[in-house]
Scaffold this active site. Sequence first.
Site, PDB file in Angstrom:
ATOM      1  N   GLY A 162       0.847  -1.203   0.000  1.00 22.02           N
ATOM      2  CA  GLY A 162       0.000   0.000   0.000  1.00 22.02           C
ATOM      3  C   GLY A 162       0.873   1.241   0.000  1.00 22.02           C
ATOM      4  CB  THR A 238       5.737   0.534  11.287  1.00 17.68           C
ATOM      5  OG1 THR A 238       5.689   0.195   9.898  1.00 17.68           O
ATOM      6  CG2 THR A 238       7.174   0.718  11.716  1.00 17.68           C
ATOM      7  NE  ARG A 240      -3.910  -0.226  14.302  1.00 15.67           N
ATOM      8  CZ  ARG A 240      -3.474   0.955  13.865  1.00 15.67           C
ATOM      9  NH1 ARG A 240      -2.182   1.179  13.722  1.00 15.67           N
ATOM     10  NH2 ARG A 240      -4.323   1.927  13.580  1.00 15.67           N
ATOM     11  CD  GLU A 269       0.398  -0.406  20.262  1.00 13.21           C
ATOM     12  OE1 GLU A 269      -0.148   0.709  20.161  1.00 13.21           O
ATOM     13  OE2 GLU A 269       0.935  -0.979  19.314  1.00 13.21           O
ATOM     14  CG  HIS A 288       1.372   3.014  17.865  1.00 14.34           C
ATOM     15  ND1 HIS A 288       0.352   2.083  17.879  1.00 14.34           N
ATOM     16  CD2 HIS A 288       1.290   3.613  16.646  1.00 14.34           C
ATOM     17  CE1 HIS A 288      -0.314   2.135  16.741  1.00 14.34           C
ATOM     18  NE2 HIS A 288       0.239   3.069  15.963  1.00 14.34           N
TER      19      HIS A 288
HETATM   20  C1  DGY Z   1      -2.555   4.853  12.222  1.00 15.87           C
HETATM   21  O1  DGY Z   1      -2.803   5.944  11.699  1.00 15.87           O
HETATM   22  O2  DGY Z   1      -3.199   3.842  11.985  1.00 15.87           O
HETATM   23  C2  DGY Z   1      -1.396   4.816  13.153  1.00 15.87           C
HETATM   24  O3  DGY Z   1      -1.164   3.614  13.727  1.00 15.87           O
HETATM   25  C3  DGY Z   1      -1.497   5.906  14.192  1.00 15.87           C
HETATM   26  O4  DGY Z   1      -0.677   6.844  13.682  1.00 15.87           O
END
Ligand code: DGY
Length: 333
Positions: A162, A238, A240, A269, A288
């Site tokens: 993406g 980075t 979830r 979290e 995060h």
């Molecule tokens: C999102 O936008 O999904 C991030 O994890 C938070 O910045």
Amino acid sequence: MSNRPRVFVSRTLPGGDAPGTPFDALKAHAEIDVWEATEPPTAEALRARSAGCDGLLTVLTERVDDALLDAAPRVRVVANMAVGYDNIDVLACTARGVLVTNTPGVLTEATADMTWALLLAAARRLPEGDRALRGGGWGPWHPTWLLGYRVSGATIGIVGPGRIGRAVAQRAQGFGMTVLYTGHRPVEDFPGTFVPLDDLLARSEYVSMHVPLTRETERMCNAAFFARMRPDAIFVNTTRGGVVDQAALLEALRSGGIAGAGLDVMTPEPIPVGDPLLTAPHLVVAPHLGSATLETRTAMASLAVDGLLAGLAGRAPSNAVNPEALAAGRRRA
Ligand code: DGY
């Protein structure tokens, strides 16, 4: 009593309510109730504060589900200040004619930068070096001390091509890397070579996750996934925490099944300091912070406010997750 729409905002926004801020723009059109605390509202508090509201501006800690929507039957729009919206039951929203919006695009570059920060820190063992230095463990220069892994010229595998996956791949080109990627199908103009997941795992020295958290991707990084990675490979996440089976990751790091990992996201979290995951060797963690720059968070808040105002006006903006909800809402009205 004002007939302006009522909105609950579940966290203070960047810039507060100063002139020109996203909050200020919202204030011009709606009566606002803001959750001022740093801790997220409990489910009960969220229900209580949302009751009687026409719109909600949420962040990723708020669960928007049937129970909340039952308690807040006037809500017509939920603007999530995040690109991910796994905290929202979109089907439940659509069934009730509730529009959902997210914040795609504006956090792409910041999150890609953070991916690289973790990748480089894990590859070159920066936290270990930092700890050694501060702890008095910096001995004389030694040819074999704290050796890391090459980045320039290595192979990186992007799982999920993406926007953010693409931005990570573009940065990899600057490092002269071979870029592999996998997803449901090849993506036009993606700067890399499309391969099946198995090939990507077998060949990549870096594996970077960029899939949304869905039923399909939940815990997809499990023991079998890590077993297919190279023992000299570094795993970066980075997106979830839910896409990773953390016990399997811990085992892969402990046993030397993989060489290292960099995580910006975890389950839960915040992760408790005593969580076994944090005992893993060669693990770099961040709390995060992917989108955590002032510019990015302001742009996210602004996009969330735009989505909220559009939804309240009965329009589906381009960042609507379920534009079909508007038709359902009209039938309901
Ligand atoms: C999102 O936008 O999904 C991030 O994890 C938070 O910045």
